[in-house]
Write a protein that holds these residues in place. Structure first.
Motif, mmCIF file in Angstrom:
data_model
loop_
_atom_site.group_PDB
_atom_site.id
_atom_site.type_symbol
_atom_site.label_atom_id
_atom_site.label_comp_id
_atom_site.label_asym_id
_atom_site.label_seq_id
_atom_site.Cartn_x
_atom_site.Cartn_y
_atom_site.Cartn_z
ATOM 1 N N LYS A 1 0.442 47.557 8.031
ATOM 2 C CA LYS A 1 1.167 48.483 8.909
ATOM 3 C C LYS A 1 0.468 49.840 8.996
ATOM 4 O O LYS A 1 0.454 50.459 10.025
ATOM 5 C CB LYS A 1 2.594 48.690 8.388
ATOM 6 C CG LYS A 1 3.394 47.412 8.297
ATOM 7 C CD LYS A 1 3.888 46.978 9.641
ATOM 8 C CE LYS A 1 4.827 45.795 9.490
ATOM 9 N NZ LYS A 1 4.571 44.713 10.333
ATOM 10 N N ALA A 2 -0.068 50.306 7.878
ATOM 11 C CA ALA A 2 -0.678 51.636 7.849
ATOM 12 C C ALA A 2 -1.950 51.592 7.000
ATOM 13 O O ALA A 2 -2.149 50.674 6.219
ATOM 14 C CB ALA A 2 0.305 52.638 7.269
ATOM 15 N N GLU B 1 -4.279 53.723 4.281
ATOM 16 C CA GLU B 1 -4.229 54.774 3.273
ATOM 17 C C GLU B 1 -5.662 55.206 2.932
ATOM 18 O O GLU B 1 -6.535 54.366 2.739
ATOM 19 C CB GLU B 1 -3.556 54.193 2.023
ATOM 20 C CG GLU B 1 -3.127 55.169 0.999
ATOM 21 C CD GLU B 1 -1.819 55.849 1.347
ATOM 22 O OE1 GLU B 1 -1.651 56.983 0.893
ATOM 23 O OE2 GLU B 1 -0.991 55.266 2.062
#
Length: 186
Positions: A31-32, A34
């Motif tokens: 989803k994301a 980092e």
């Protein structure tokens, strides 16, 4: 007699192929992304059974089907990691997967478990230094829980990357403090 057996085999071959077990293939979708101060340079699949990751209910039958990663765990995780993390550091890290197992023994109960165990090692000049062990058990209940295992896999790897980042940051902080303290003593 040999021709009759061979002919019977050819006639039944489509039946046998139709009964062949299919696999559930994980679709890992992060989803994301980092940003981290290290680089994972290799994924090593050190599981005792590398053939599959456990079993999930087969939607077409009342049985179960093996759960796998497209191309195997090493290849799937190697492709996933750059999508999960923006590697900015020069510290080379090896990720060794010791256990990754799904357990859905009773399809009617709609309950499943994902057990993971992996280690991070600092890789430098052919030497490996152990940094962190991650041991996680995720339970899921509800419908279509096989899909949740893929989501939990992403969450576990992301959380482990954050843990590793904290450990490396603290280690760097301690090393710089240690150097500063020893420099002042002289």
């Amino acid at each position: 007699v040999g021709k009759k057996i061979f002919s019977s085999f050819l006639l039944l071959l489509p039946v046998f192929l139709g009964l062949a077990q299919t696999s559930y293939v994980f679709q890992l979708q992060p989803k994301a992304r980092e940003t981290v101060s290290f680089t994972i340079v290799e994924v090593i699949d050190a599981r005792l059974d590398q053939a599959n990751c456990g079993f999930v209910p087969d939607e077409n039958t009342s049985g179960q089907q093996p759960a796998t990663f497209a191309g195997g765990l090493e290849q799937a995780w190697t492709a996933l990691l750059p999508k999960l993390f923006k590697f900015t550091g020069e510290q080379s890290i090896s990720l060794v997967v010791r256990e990754f197992h799904i357990s859905e023994t009773n399809p009617e109960s709609a309950y499943g478990e994902l057990l993971t165990l992996f280690d991070f090692y600092h890789k430098k000049g052919g030497q490996y230094q152990h940094i962190l062990r991650v041991d996680d058990l995720r339970t899921t209940s509800g419908f279509k829980i096989a899909k949740s295992h893929a989501q939990n896999t992403v969450k576990i790897i992301q959380a482990a990357g954050k843990q590793l980042e904290k450990v490396l940051t603290e280690t760097r902080r301690q090393q710089s403090t240690s150097w500063w303290s020893s420099a002042q003593v002289k």
